[in-house]
Design a protein around this motif. Structure first.
Motif, mmCIF file in Angstrom:
data_model
loop_
_atom_site.group_PDB
_atom_site.id
_atom_site.type_symbol
_atom_site.label_atom_id
_atom_site.label_comp_id
_atom_site.label_asym_id
_atom_site.label_seq_id
_atom_site.Cartn_x
_atom_site.Cartn_y
_atom_site.Cartn_z
ATOM 1 N N PHE A 148 -0.691 -4.796 -10.263
ATOM 2 C CA PHE A 148 -0.394 -3.718 -10.424
ATOM 3 C C PHE A 148 0.402 -2.805 -10.098
ATOM 4 O O PHE A 148 1.003 -1.955 -11.338
ATOM 5 C CB PHE A 148 -1.879 -3.015 -9.832
ATOM 6 C CG PHE A 148 -2.353 -1.546 -10.433
ATOM 7 C CD1 PHE A 148 -2.224 -1.418 -11.623
ATOM 8 C CD2 PHE A 148 -2.380 -0.551 -9.149
ATOM 9 C CE1 PHE A 148 -3.103 -0.427 -11.616
ATOM 10 C CE2 PHE A 148 -2.340 1.249 -10.080
ATOM 11 C CZ PHE A 148 -3.057 1.296 -11.106
ATOM 12 N N LYS A 208 1.619 5.568 -7.314
ATOM 13 C CA LYS A 208 0.480 5.838 -8.361
ATOM 14 C C LYS A 208 -0.920 6.712 -7.548
ATOM 15 O O LYS A 208 -0.992 8.060 -8.788
ATOM 16 C CB LYS A 208 -0.625 4.438 -7.946
ATOM 17 C CG LYS A 208 -0.713 3.552 -8.597
ATOM 18 C CD LYS A 208 0.410 3.448 -9.831
ATOM 19 C CE LYS A 208 0.369 2.341 -10.521
ATOM 20 N NZ LYS A 208 1.166 1.484 -12.155
ATOM 21 N N LEU A 209 -0.786 7.727 -6.562
ATOM 22 C CA LEU A 209 -1.260 8.356 -6.187
ATOM 23 C C LEU A 209 -0.650 9.321 -5.611
ATOM 24 O O LEU A 209 -1.216 11.420 -5.046
ATOM 25 C CB LEU A 209 -2.217 7.774 -5.136
ATOM 26 C CG LEU A 209 -3.101 7.231 -4.929
ATOM 27 C CD1 LEU A 209 -4.061 7.479 -3.845
ATOM 28 C CD2 LEU A 209 -3.515 6.989 -6.016
ATOM 29 N N GLN A 210 1.411 9.646 -6.354
ATOM 30 C CA GLN A 210 1.609 11.001 -5.740
ATOM 31 C C GLN A 210 2.209 11.212 -4.971
ATOM 32 O O GLN A 210 2.045 12.317 -4.099
ATOM 33 C CB GLN A 210 1.759 12.287 -6.747
ATOM 34 C CG GLN A 210 0.687 11.351 -7.799
ATOM 35 C CD GLN A 210 1.444 11.410 -9.169
ATOM 36 O OE1 GLN A 210 3.369 11.195 -8.303
ATOM 37 N NE2 GLN A 210 1.495 10.299 -10.401
ATOM 38 N N PHE A 211 1.853 10.395 -3.172
ATOM 39 C CA PHE A 211 2.151 10.495 -2.232
ATOM 40 C C PHE A 211 3.452 11.045 -2.103
ATOM 41 O O PHE A 211 4.060 10.551 -2.578
ATOM 42 C CB PHE A 211 1.733 9.944 -1.319
ATOM 43 C CG PHE A 211 0.171 9.831 -0.547
ATOM 44 C CD1 PHE A 211 -0.385 10.452 0.554
ATOM 45 C CD2 PHE A 211 -0.929 9.588 -1.308
ATOM 46 C CE1 PHE A 211 -1.171 10.556 1.396
ATOM 47 C CE2 PHE A 211 -2.409 9.611 -1.159
ATOM 48 C CZ PHE A 211 -2.593 10.631 0.354
ATOM 49 N N TRP A 271 0.730 -1.349 0.175
ATOM 50 C CA TRP A 271 -0.041 -0.085 0.263
ATOM 51 C C TRP A 271 0.673 1.571 -0.086
ATOM 52 O O TRP A 271 0.611 1.966 -0.556
ATOM 53 C CB TRP A 271 -0.572 -0.192 1.090
ATOM 54 C CG TRP A 271 -2.076 -0.707 1.144
ATOM 55 C CD1 TRP A 271 -2.567 -2.388 1.528
ATOM 56 C CD2 TRP A 271 -2.690 -0.866 0.256
ATOM 57 N NE1 TRP A 271 -3.957 -2.870 1.302
ATOM 58 C CE2 TRP A 271 -4.125 -1.748 0.472
ATOM 59 C CE3 TRP A 271 -3.326 0.568 -0.438
ATOM 60 C CZ2 TRP A 271 -4.885 -2.025 -0.371
ATOM 61 C CZ3 TRP A 271 -4.296 0.014 -2.019
ATOM 62 C CH2 TRP A 271 -5.246 -0.865 -1.229
ATOM 63 N N PHE A 280 2.145 2.062 -3.507
ATOM 64 C CA PHE A 280 0.421 2.403 -3.987
ATOM 65 C C PHE A 280 0.491 3.786 -4.034
ATOM 66 O O PHE A 280 0.455 4.646 -4.767
ATOM 67 C CB PHE A 280 -0.545 1.707 -3.789
ATOM 68 C CG PHE A 280 -1.743 2.443 -4.516
ATOM 69 C CD1 PHE A 280 -2.023 1.793 -5.519
ATOM 70 C CD2 PHE A 280 -2.162 2.668 -3.493
ATOM 71 C CE1 PHE A 280 -3.047 2.763 -5.898
ATOM 72 C CE2 PHE A 280 -3.971 3.483 -3.944
ATOM 73 C CZ PHE A 280 -4.318 3.141 -5.137
ATOM 74 N N LEU A 281 0.513 4.360 -3.013
ATOM 75 C CA LEU A 281 0.252 5.228 -2.358
ATOM 76 C C LEU A 281 1.561 6.774 -3.305
ATOM 77 O O LEU A 281 1.009 7.555 -3.565
ATOM 78 C CB LEU A 281 0.678 5.455 -1.215
ATOM 79 C CG LEU A 281 -0.791 4.920 -0.192
ATOM 80 C CD1 LEU A 281 -0.440 5.136 1.030
ATOM 81 C CD2 LEU A 281 -2.273 6.021 -0.546
#
Ligand SMILES: [Mn+2]
Ligand SMILES: [Mn+2]
Ligand SMILES: [Mn+2]
Ligand SMILES: [Mn+2]
Lengths: 224, 224
Positions: A121, A91-94, A84, A87-88
């Motif tokens: 993914f 993919k989410l640009q954190f 996770w 992913f953050l």
DNA sequence: ATAAATTTTTAGACTAATCTAAAAATAATA
DNA sequence: TATTATTTTTAGATTAGTCTAAAAATTTAT
């Protein structure tokens, strides 16, 4: 097979895993109470429950260790946490200093198929944004030869591959200094006065790091 | 501002929202107990707590409605649920019949920044994989003119835009028949005997749908 | 308007997870 | 080894969320 395990129980298992990992020993009640920020009495209660569920080896007044089952649960939690986090960031640009707390929540989502699809993914990453290894579906960690920057010697060089701590403050400090994963570091000088260390960053910028920082940075030593 | 709201409390708020939405009325204790699969006594306990926190309007023996605050919380939960469902289908390649239960867990993750980043990552979708509208950050739902297929008349046609139910069984049935979102449907005949309905699918395949199915399918009527 | 049926609330109890204060066991020190 | 200090467990309470059984209020039907 596995009994139902509550979110709280999962957190205790992870805490025990970390303690046993780091200190290479069995976990004492106080160690756990410290890690979990709960009273020692609460820990004792929980140890009885976890023992009942065969997730830990527990005998009064002796420390505890994880059973095979308990260890598997903890490893899957770490797998989820790190996937996770990846992913953050990916993919989410954190930024890497903001993802830990969110992953603390996400790691408790129970959906085996989700974990495997997320892994795919993300391209089956082997390390998370902090350089920590992501165990595979079978719980295997990729091993990597690394040392604390504080153990490197003058004249040696290497590449930053991980951090020991993921506190927001520390990670933000590293960002400010340009000390992201992959940075090339050469050791210029070490000062025994305060154990600070002078380094050359990517062959460009020199700076001095405190003892505390250099102990929390992992580098992969490169020879020649 | 908002008090801390537990996962359980969140689920009650969502249940109340759904009941008030669907039936256009205040929610009774039994309605909620039915939706939540808990006893009426448990519901009464919870209503007192939610009322204490100013999330519902409650008076003994009268039904309950959500306050502004309660409604906002419920709407945000629905937003998260539907965004996560969209993520699971669009990015992780889940089929639309497998995502609801996982989203039931993910909707409780508390991290406002995560929701907004996820929304952007998905391209700010207005509808979820089941055709349900995704409220925006301010809680606004996109309104769409739709009717139940069972209300369409012979000779009319339209496009499938949503489902009333998201049970696995129903969605798998639709998959089998090729009744995915976007399918063009023309009404050939209606049988008053059992209220079944004969339709033409994408101008290709004819089939008969039961009353139950046609009431659970939303279409957007197209004129011409 | 009574009586009957239904809905809702109260009473009392249980479990998981927590706490503080006190007792018991173990470890460290003199 | 005896005393002291530390660690761990027990005792007893509390809170959230749940239950069953029984009482009370409301609604429906006679
Ligand atoms: Mn982390
Ligand atoms: Mn990490
Ligand atoms: Mn859903
Ligand atoms: Mn949906």
């Amino acid at each position: 097979m596995l009994p139902n395990i509550s979110q709280t129980e999962e957190n205790y298992l992870k805490a025990i895993f970390n303690i046993c990992e780091k200190e290479e020993k069995s976990a004492g009640t106080n160690d756990i109470s410290n890690e979990m920020q709960t009273s020692a009495a609460s820990v004792t209660d929980m140890l009885k429950r976890l023992s009942e569920k065969k997730l830990i080896n527990y005998a009064k007044y002796k420390g505890v260790t994880l059973t095979k089952k308990g260890s598997e649960v903890a490893t899957q939690l770490i797998r989820k946490h790190r996937l996770w986090e990846t992913f953050l960031v990916e993919k989410l640009q954190f930024s890497w200093d903001k993802v830990h707390d969110i992953a603390e929540q996400l790691e408790h989502i129970k959906a085996p198929e989700l974990v495997e699809k997320l892994d795919d993914f993300l391209g089956n990453p082997k390390f998370d944004p902090h350089g920590d290894p992501i165990p595979d579906a079978d719980g295997k960690f990729t091993y990597r030869k690394q040392i604390q920057l504080s153990d490197a010697k003058v004249g040696e060089w290497g590449v930053v591959v991980g951090v020991q701590e993921d506190s927001e403050k520390f990670l933000q400090y590293l960002d400010k200094q340009g000390l992201v994963l992959g940075t090339r570091i050469e050791i210029i000088e070490k000062f025994s006065y305060d154990d600070s260390i002078q380094i050359l960053l990517n062959g460009e910028k020199e700076l001095v790091l405190s003892d505390k920082v250099s102990r929390n940075l992992f580098i992969q030593r490169k020879n020649n």
